[in-house]
Motif scaffolding. Sequence first.
Motif, PDB file in Angstrom:
ATOM      1  N   VAL A   8      89.708 -13.067  87.149  1.00 25.67           N
ATOM      2  CA  VAL A   8      88.283 -13.012  87.488  1.00 25.67           C
ATOM      3  C   VAL A   8      87.427 -13.067  86.221  1.00 25.67           C
ATOM      4  N   LEU A   9      87.947 -12.493  85.135  1.00 25.76           N
ATOM      5  CA  LEU A   9      87.193 -12.502  83.879  1.00 25.76           C
ATOM      6  C   LEU A   9      87.272 -13.861  83.198  1.00 25.76           C
ATOM      7  N   THR A  10      88.424 -14.519  83.338  1.00 29.77           N
ATOM      8  CA  THR A  10      88.551 -15.884  82.830  1.00 29.77           C
ATOM      9  C   THR A  10      87.578 -16.810  83.550  1.00 29.77           C
ATOM     10  N   ALA A  11      87.451 -16.605  84.864  1.00 30.11           N
ATOM     11  CA  ALA A  11      86.511 -17.422  85.642  1.00 30.11           C
ATOM     12  C   ALA A  11      85.087 -17.239  85.143  1.00 30.11           C
ATOM     13  N   LEU A  12      84.734 -16.009  84.796  1.00 26.65           N
ATOM     14  CA  LEU A  12      83.396 -15.743  84.247  1.00 26.65           C
ATOM     15  C   LEU A  12      83.231 -16.413  82.887  1.00 26.65           C
ATOM     16  N   ASP A  13      84.263 -16.309  82.046  1.00 22.99           N
ATOM     17  CA  ASP A  13      84.189 -16.887  80.703  1.00 22.99           C
ATOM     18  C   ASP A  13      84.025 -18.396  80.727  1.00 22.99           C
ATOM     19  N   LEU A  14      84.652 -19.040  81.718  1.00 20.30           N
ATOM     20  CA  LEU A  14      84.665 -20.496  81.758  1.00 20.30           C
ATOM     21  C   LEU A  14      83.637 -21.092  82.708  1.00 20.30           C
ATOM     22  N   ALA A  15      82.917 -20.237  83.414  1.00 23.97           N
ATOM     23  CA  ALA A  15      81.947 -20.728  84.400  1.00 23.97           C
ATOM     24  C   ALA A  15      80.869 -21.576  83.734  1.00 23.97           C
ATOM     25  N   LYS A  16      80.488 -22.640  84.415  1.00 27.26           N
ATOM     26  CA  LYS A  16      79.366 -23.432  83.944  1.00 27.26           C
ATOM     27  C   LYS A  16      78.079 -22.633  84.105  1.00 27.26           C
ATOM     28  N   THR A  17      77.072 -22.971  83.326  1.00 23.54           N
ATOM     29  CA  THR A  17      75.770 -22.315  83.466  1.00 23.54           C
ATOM     30  C   THR A  17      75.209 -22.607  84.853  1.00 23.54           C
ATOM     31  N   GLN A  18      74.913 -21.530  85.583  1.00 24.77           N
ATOM     32  CA  GLN A  18      74.480 -21.657  86.968  1.00 24.77           C
ATOM     33  C   GLN A  18      73.184 -20.892  87.177  1.00 24.77           C
ATOM     34  N   TRP A  19      72.663 -21.004  88.389  1.00 17.14           N
ATOM     35  CA  TRP A  19      71.399 -20.353  88.725  1.00 17.14           C
ATOM     36  C   TRP A  19      71.456 -18.843  88.535  1.00 17.14           C
ATOM     37  N   TYR A  20      72.631 -18.239  88.846  1.00 15.68           N
ATOM     38  CA  TYR A  20      72.723 -16.776  88.745  1.00 15.68           C
ATOM     39  C   TYR A  20      72.551 -16.306  87.303  1.00 15.68           C
ATOM     40  N   HIS A  21      72.936 -17.143  86.316  1.00 13.40           N
ATOM     41  CA  HIS A  21      72.715 -16.782  84.914  1.00 13.40           C
ATOM     42  C   HIS A  21      71.221 -16.624  84.629  1.00 13.40           C
ATOM     43  N   PHE A  22      70.430 -17.579  85.105  1.00 16.10           N
ATOM     44  CA  PHE A  22      68.985 -17.536  84.859  1.00 16.10           C
ATOM     45  C   PHE A  22      68.331 -16.395  85.636  1.00 16.10           C
ATOM     46  N   THR A  23      68.858 -16.131  86.844  1.00 20.91           N
ATOM     47  CA  THR A  23      68.345 -14.999  87.623  1.00 20.91           C
ATOM     48  C   THR A  23      68.587 -13.688  86.876  1.00 20.91           C
ATOM     49  N   ALA A  24      69.799 -13.546  86.317  1.00 21.31           N
ATOM     50  CA  ALA A  24      70.129 -12.331  85.569  1.00 21.31           C
ATOM     51  C   ALA A  24      69.255 -12.183  84.334  1.00 21.31           C
ATOM     52  N   ILE A  25      68.971 -13.318  83.660  1.00 22.25           N
ATOM     53  CA  ILE A  25      68.101 -13.271  82.481  1.00 22.25           C
ATOM     54  C   ILE A  25      66.712 -12.765  82.849  1.00 22.25           C
ATOM     55  N   VAL A  26      66.162 -13.281  83.950  1.00 26.08           N
ATOM     56  CA  VAL A  26      64.814 -12.879  84.376  1.00 26.08           C
ATOM     57  C   VAL A  26      64.794 -11.415  84.795  1.00 26.08           C
ATOM     58  N   ILE A  27      65.794 -10.993  85.589  1.00 22.77           N
ATOM     59  CA  ILE A  27      65.822  -9.615  86.094  1.00 22.77           C
ATOM     60  C   ILE A  27      65.968  -8.620  84.942  1.00 22.77           C
ATOM     61  N   ALA A  28      66.929  -8.890  84.042  1.00 22.35           N
ATOM     62  CA  ALA A  28      67.113  -8.001  82.892  1.00 22.35           C
ATOM     63  C   ALA A  28      65.969  -8.161  81.899  1.00 22.35           C
ATOM     64  N   GLY A  29      65.498  -9.402  81.744  1.00 21.53           N
ATOM     65  CA  GLY A  29      64.440  -9.680  80.773  1.00 21.53           C
ATOM     66  C   GLY A  29      63.115  -9.053  81.113  1.00 21.53           C
ATOM     67  N   MET A  30      62.802  -8.928  82.400  1.00 18.67           N
ATOM     68  CA  MET A  30      61.530  -8.300  82.766  1.00 18.67           C
ATOM     69  C   MET A  30      61.507  -6.822  82.389  1.00 18.67           C
ATOM     70  N   GLY A  31      62.680  -6.221  82.355  1.00 16.21           N
ATOM     71  CA  GLY A  31      62.749  -4.853  81.838  1.00 16.21           C
ATOM     72  C   GLY A  31      62.353  -4.815  80.379  1.00 16.21           C
ATOM     73  N   PHE A  32      62.818  -5.796  79.612  1.00 15.44           N
ATOM     74  CA  PHE A  32      62.466  -5.839  78.194  1.00 15.44           C
ATOM     75  C   PHE A  32      61.020  -6.238  77.968  1.00 15.44           C
ATOM     76  N   PHE A  33      60.505  -7.084  78.832  1.00 13.62           N
ATOM     77  CA  PHE A  33      59.079  -7.399  78.806  1.00 13.62           C
ATOM     78  C   PHE A  33      58.267  -6.101  78.926  1.00 13.62           C
TER      79      PHE A  33
END
Length: 540
Positions: A8-33
């Motif tokens: 499961v961790l290998t799958a995460l390491d090799l996953a292509k950049t997907q929508w969930y990556h950008f969603t996570a950036i926004v959700i975590a990033g708004m905390g930093f904002f």
Amino acid sequence: MAGEQLGVLTALDLAKTQWYHFTAIVIAGMGFFTDAYDLFCISLITKLLGRLYYTDLTKPKPGTLPPSVSASVTGVALCGTLAGQLFFGWLGDKMGRKKVYGITLILMVVCSIASGLSFGSSAKAVIATLCFFRFWLGFGIGGDYPLSATIMSEYANKKTRGAFIAAVFAMQGFGILAGGIVSLIVSAAFDHKYKLPTYEEDPAGSIVPELDYVWRIVLMFGALPAVLTYYWRMKMPETARYTALVARNVKQATTDMSKVLQVELEVDEEKVNRHAAENESNKFGLFSKEFLKRHGLHLLGTTSTWFLLDIAFYSQNLFQKDIFSAIGWIPPAKEMNAIHEVYKISRAQTLIALCSTVPGYWFTVALIDYMGRFAIQLMGFFFMTVFMLALGIPYHHWTLESHRIGFVVMYSLTFFFANFGPNATTFVVPAEIFPARLRSTCHGISAAAGKAGAIVGAFGFLYAAQSRDPTKTDEGYPPGIGIRYSLIMLAVINFVGMLFTFLVPESKGKSLEELSGENDDGEEGVVRTGQAATGRTVPV
């Protein structure tokens, strides 16, 4: 003997950049904002607080916050942040990232609003309640550092992990920018409503009671972005690395990531049981000899560089108004009314953020996975040293009216290379190089060291930057070493930070388990099915 990676961790390491990556950036990033907005907006309103609550109309200059009060108002949130980083960093490894994430956000929302509602009719009561709520606001902000970094690192693929973590942190730049813009809008609105004379013309008329709303609105606005992201934070599943490596529930991690990655992942029961048994040999604690042997120098590197960086970074940010006043970019206080002073300070901070702070963060995002963390951090410390020396040594030259624009350009470049440099990388690296069961704790320790540096910068620079001439110091302050020598001192601190950077390992392009050594001692992997090994998605 090194073991095979969990599937499961290998799958995460090799996953292509997907929508969930950008969603996570926004959700975590708004905390930093929100974090950046709340921490740095205080520098926009301290002059106004001094005018409203400490002005003596018989004196030729408007009031300023007394030294002890100014230090408290500026530094109390940093003290809370330091405590929160240590506490929530530890709690994130004990309870899980997701559970603790919501607590920090609620605390930030409540305390942002409460800071603006600080009650009392006297200066002492208002400042005391403001400091109380800003401490707990900082406590919540502190939790956001290790949790956001850890969550993003554990969600990301190894190819673009640095950019994703840096993108979360880059939202800090937008938070600083938003603080200036909100303050500009509020002060412009009040200026339109109340046409006030300067303090020099009419001391009493330059301050009206309604201006008390200005600083309260600016502080309370910080609750809005946090409220907007709460629901989405609570919908995020726990990270697979915490669930699999810390909670020991590989099945749940596989189920969660199958939904996130939109790939079918299958668990081999026998290998999961073998992995759990063999992993017992790799459970050393934070205060063990094994941790000291494997990660002791790494932790020294991440804590020392963050500590040294934040002395300079927070000194620059929190006291921009004093530096701009000293070089004459902002007029003397008596030549403005209260609202014009807020406007001009906000304009200066907004320009610096727009032209240097924000671009610096995004240069890091764009280049961190190409240049590497080490090169960017070393380069950033080097250029911060150079530009601070270039400002400090010929300081008198920059104070001349014809050279003030040059000073602002040079000063902006120090911000650019702080953010295209150690201010971003000190946040990224501790989220990558420590074991999953200690990752949040070690990031919290590193971040807390940074906040200790920020406290040194905030309190120390407040006194150090005072003029060496006793007749030119702010009221209530003893003579200091002056801004010139303060800048030179900060340059030396940056140079030492450059030296400590050599203790920090390069983490570019490696899996988190490879960096932390969690695959050592014969740990076995878990087989996944189909095309997950290539990173291609298969519908569930």
